[in-house]
Design a protein around this motif. Structure first.
Motif, short mmCIF file in Angstrom:
data_model
loop_
_atom_site.label_atom_id
_atom_site.label_comp_id
_atom_site.label_asym_id
_atom_site.label_seq_id
_atom_site.Cartn_x
_atom_site.Cartn_y
_atom_site.Cartn_z
N VAL A 19 -58.25 3.91 -27.33
CA VAL A 19 -57.86 2.51 -27.28
C VAL A 19 -58.54 1.86 -26.08
CG1 VAL A 19 -55.93 0.93 -26.89
CG2 VAL A 19 -55.67 2.86 -28.45
N GLY A 20 -59.04 0.67 -26.27
CA GLY A 20 -59.68 -0.04 -25.16
C GLY A 20 -60.96 -0.72 -25.61
N ARG A 21 -61.17 -1.92 -25.07
CA ARG A 21 -62.34 -2.69 -25.46
C ARG A 21 -63.21 -3.04 -24.26
NH1 ARG A 21 -61.01 -3.67 -30.65
NH2 ARG A 21 -58.80 -3.86 -31.16
N SER A 22 -63.06 -2.28 -23.18
CA SER A 22 -63.90 -2.48 -22.00
C SER A 22 -65.34 -2.12 -22.33
CB SER A 22 -63.40 -1.59 -20.85
OG SER A 22 -63.49 -0.22 -21.21
N THR A 23 -66.24 -2.57 -21.48
CA THR A 23 -67.65 -2.25 -21.68
C THR A 23 -67.87 -0.75 -21.71
OG1 THR A 23 -68.33 -4.30 -20.58
CG2 THR A 23 -69.97 -2.55 -20.73
N PRO A 55 -65.08 7.75 -19.38
CA PRO A 55 -64.82 7.13 -18.08
C PRO A 55 -63.38 7.32 -17.65
CG PRO A 55 -64.88 5.46 -19.80
CD PRO A 55 -65.30 6.76 -20.44
N PRO A 56 -63.14 7.53 -16.36
CA PRO A 56 -61.75 7.58 -15.87
C PRO A 56 -61.13 6.20 -16.00
CG PRO A 56 -63.30 7.57 -14.03
CD PRO A 56 -64.12 7.71 -15.27
N LEU A 57 -59.82 6.17 -16.04
CA LEU A 57 -59.13 4.91 -16.27
C LEU A 57 -59.37 3.91 -15.15
CD1 LEU A 57 -57.37 3.34 -18.18
CD2 LEU A 57 -55.35 4.42 -17.19
N ARG A 58 -59.57 4.39 -13.92
CA ARG A 58 -59.80 3.47 -12.81
C ARG A 58 -61.10 2.69 -12.98
NH1 ARG A 58 -60.57 8.57 -10.91
NH2 ARG A 58 -62.71 9.12 -10.30
N GLU A 59 -62.03 3.18 -13.82
CA GLU A 59 -63.27 2.47 -14.08
C GLU A 59 -63.15 1.49 -15.25
OE1 GLU A 59 -66.57 5.09 -14.59
OE2 GLU A 59 -66.31 6.05 -12.63
N ARG A 60 -62.00 1.46 -15.90
CA ARG A 60 -61.81 0.52 -17.01
C ARG A 60 -60.38 0.00 -17.00
NH1 ARG A 60 -59.92 3.03 -22.02
NH2 ARG A 60 -59.48 5.23 -21.76
N LEU A 61 -59.97 -0.48 -15.83
CA LEU A 61 -58.61 -0.96 -15.67
C LEU A 61 -58.30 -2.14 -16.57
CD1 LEU A 61 -58.13 -0.65 -11.80
CD2 LEU A 61 -57.02 0.70 -13.57
N GLU A 62 -59.33 -2.84 -17.06
CA GLU A 62 -59.08 -3.94 -17.99
C GLU A 62 -58.48 -3.45 -19.30
OE1 GLU A 62 -63.68 -3.46 -18.10
OE2 GLU A 62 -62.00 -2.84 -16.85
N ASP A 63 -58.57 -2.13 -19.56
CA ASP A 63 -57.97 -1.56 -20.77
C ASP A 63 -56.49 -1.22 -20.59
OD1 ASP A 63 -60.26 -1.69 -22.29
OD2 ASP A 63 -60.96 0.31 -21.72
N VAL A 64 -56.00 -1.28 -19.34
CA VAL A 64 -54.62 -0.87 -19.08
C VAL A 64 -53.60 -1.67 -19.89
CG1 VAL A 64 -52.81 -0.83 -17.30
CG2 VAL A 64 -55.05 0.17 -16.83
N PRO A 65 -53.70 -3.02 -19.95
CA PRO A 65 -52.70 -3.75 -20.74
C PRO A 65 -52.64 -3.31 -22.20
CG PRO A 65 -53.92 -5.26 -19.33
CD PRO A 65 -54.63 -3.94 -19.25
N GLU A 66 -53.81 -3.13 -22.83
CA GLU A 66 -53.82 -2.74 -24.23
C GLU A 66 -53.30 -1.32 -24.41
OE1 GLU A 66 -56.94 -2.58 -28.03
OE2 GLU A 66 -57.64 -3.13 -26.03
N LEU A 67 -53.69 -0.42 -23.51
CA LEU A 67 -53.20 0.95 -23.58
C LEU A 67 -51.69 1.02 -23.37
CD1 LEU A 67 -56.03 2.76 -21.60
CD2 LEU A 67 -55.25 3.45 -23.87
N ALA A 68 -51.22 0.29 -22.37
CA ALA A 68 -49.78 0.30 -22.08
C ALA A 68 -48.99 -0.24 -23.27
CB ALA A 68 -49.49 -0.52 -20.82
N GLU A 69 -49.48 -1.32 -23.86
CA GLU A 69 -48.81 -1.90 -25.03
C GLU A 69 -48.81 -0.92 -26.19
OE1 GLU A 69 -46.48 -4.41 -26.85
OE2 GLU A 69 -47.31 -4.91 -24.87
N HIS A 70 -49.92 -0.20 -26.35
CA HIS A 70 -50.03 0.81 -27.41
C HIS A 70 -48.97 1.90 -27.21
CE1 HIS A 70 -51.94 3.63 -30.22
NE2 HIS A 70 -51.81 4.53 -29.28
#
Length: 478
Positions: free
Chosen positions: A152-156, A320-335
């Motif tokens: 899950v995640g739509r970061s670059t 990538p580790p999550l700290r490199e794609r923190l913009e994915d945190v909201p979507e992941l958390a919601e999931h």
């Protein structure tokens, strides 16, 4: 605000500028190229248009009142996450345009611009929008079909991983998946298998760190009856079970040199030799291996065979580790909240403050840690809304709010007075501290230590041995 009568298959563009003449002339030029063009004089009007959906690209001025281009950019990507944004700016404001790109803008163009330059940048932006929509559709459908939550995640970073994954899946090339613990390496391996021609055949995983060295060879290659004490009947190994499909070898750097040489032979010859037998058995297996270590360092330190490394490293997929794609945190958390709600009679919802709280954390345990945090919060929170206090975070790894997305967390404090530490040294020091702190809390109860650190007991013991750590009051076994 003017609307285009008919949507164009070439793409729908929103032009935002508080200068009417420039806005109108830009819109006329783009319409002459066959685009469907909308206009907005303010950021507020632009957001209203975006909320209706259907806009592929926004071309916006940077200097506007009362809402400037940067503010509009931040709000626009919340309303329309797939939107591509091109900033229009005067030459003296290029620094601000670069900042806009750091915050998610696709490109910028300086005023006054030539018609052909605008056409070129807009076409590139729309091409990127089409590619992103295709990849996003794949990610959503794939996760829904296969339940691969860590994808899950739509970061670059995740879009690049997904795009590369899809391409390599079509071949039979051996794949090496690299990434820290908790990033979802096995899920990536399953995705490779699911999109390959082998998808109707077995996907067989094996974790080398969870099996003792004496049993690993028998587990993978099988054995003959009587080959060793307890071998009361012949048994096929996991390699044969994966015939026609994919064998996923996790933690491959945890293996001994003798095993590595046998694995190399399987890769080279396409055959296995069961323990206690001399006749080889042909197999057709695709190998996907994974490691959370710096494998090149392992090769240099003579802990991993160089020839096997080259055999495994045909195509590399870095998770990538999550700290490199923190913009994915909201979507992941919601999931993860939705998944927890499906198992609970009392559904929860995430508050905006909780999301902001999580976005400021460096997640040393990666996606697995976020999943555990959400499940714990959903289980223990008294109210319907999950608040920041429902997410207890580890000390010293919560970043300042001013650097929530772009900051580099200070996880360790190595002596750098004479040189910069290598990545391997940083990781090793972080592991040492995490294990040492867990040992202080749990003492001789290594089972609880392993559970807290989300590793197997075997992996924990090997790491303790490598790092020369002893449980308080306990002996360090060899």
């Amino acid at each position: 605000m003017n609307d285009a009568s008919t949507p164009s298959p070439r793409g729908r563009i929103l032009v935002v500028d508080d200068q009417r003449n420039l806005r109108a002339s830009t819109a006329i030029l783009l319409r002459s190229e066959g685009y469907s063009v909308l206009e907005a004089a303010t950021g507020e009007e632009a957001l209203m248009t975006l909320s209706g959906g259907g806009v592929d690209l926004m071309l916006t001025d940077l200097k506007m009142e009362p809402m400037d281009g940067l503010t509009l950019l931040k709000k626009a990507v919340e309303v329309a996450p797939r939107l591509q944004v091109i900033m229009m700016t005067a030459f003296g404001s290029i620094e601000n345009a670069v900042e806009a790109m750091r915050q998610g803008a696709y490109d910028y163009i300086t005023k006054p611009f030539k018609d052909r330059e605008l056409r070129y940048r807009v076409e590139r932006g729309l091409e990127q929008a089409r590619l992103r929509a295709t990849v996003d559709m794949f990610v959503g459908e794939f996760n829904e079909r296969h339940g691969l939550s860590s994808l899950v995640g739509r970061s670059t970073a995740m879009r690049e991983l997904t795009s590369r994954l899809v391409r390599v899946a079509q071949s039979d090339a051996t794949v090496l998946v690299q990434g820290e613990s908790g990033t979802g390496k096995e899920l990536v391996a399953r995705a490779v298998h699911a999109h390959s021609r082998r998808k109707v055949k077995p996907f067989v995983p094996v974790n080398c760190a969870a099996i003792s060295e004496t049993l690993l060879e028998s587990e993978l290659f099988g054995h003959a009856k009587g080959a060793f004490t307890g071998a009361v009947r012949a048994r096929r190994g996991l390699v044969e079970e994966a015939d026609g499909g994919t064998l996923f070898i996790d933690e491959v750097t945890e293996t001994a040199p003798a095993f590595q040489s046998k694995l190399l032979r399987t890769l080279q010859e396409g055959e296995v030799r069961r323990v206690g037998e001399s006749t080889p058995v042909k197999v057709d297996v695709r190998i996907v291996a994974a490691t959370n270590r710096d494998i090149e360092l392992e090769v240099r330190e003579k802990r991993f065979r160089q020839d096997l490394y080259y055999r495994l490293n045909v195509v590399t997929l870095r998770v990538p580790p999550l700290r490199e794609r923190l913009e994915d945190v909201p979507e992941l958390a919601e999931h993860f909240v939705k998944r927890a709600n499906a198992r609970s009679p009392k559904p929860k919802r995430l508050s905006a403050a909780a999301v902001e709280h999580l976005m400021g954390y460096s997640f040393p345990g990666n996606v697995r840690e976020l999943e555990n945090l959400v499940e714990q919060a959903a289980a223990l929170a008294e109210g319907e809304e999950l608040l920041p206090e429902d997410f207890p975070l580890r000390p010293n790894t919560h970043m300042e709010a001013s650097g929530a997305v772009g900051a580099t967390p200070s996880v360790v404090a190595l002596d750098t007075s004479t040189r910069m530490p290598t990545l391997a040294e940083v990781v090793e020091e972080a592991e040492r501290r995490a294990i040492a702190q867990a040992l202080e809390r749990h003492g001789l109860d290594l089972g609880r230590v392993a559970e807290e650190l989300a590793v197997s007991s075997t992996t924990l013991w090997r790491k303790m041995k490598r790092l020369n750590l002893r449980p308080p009051g306990g002996d360090h076994r060899d």
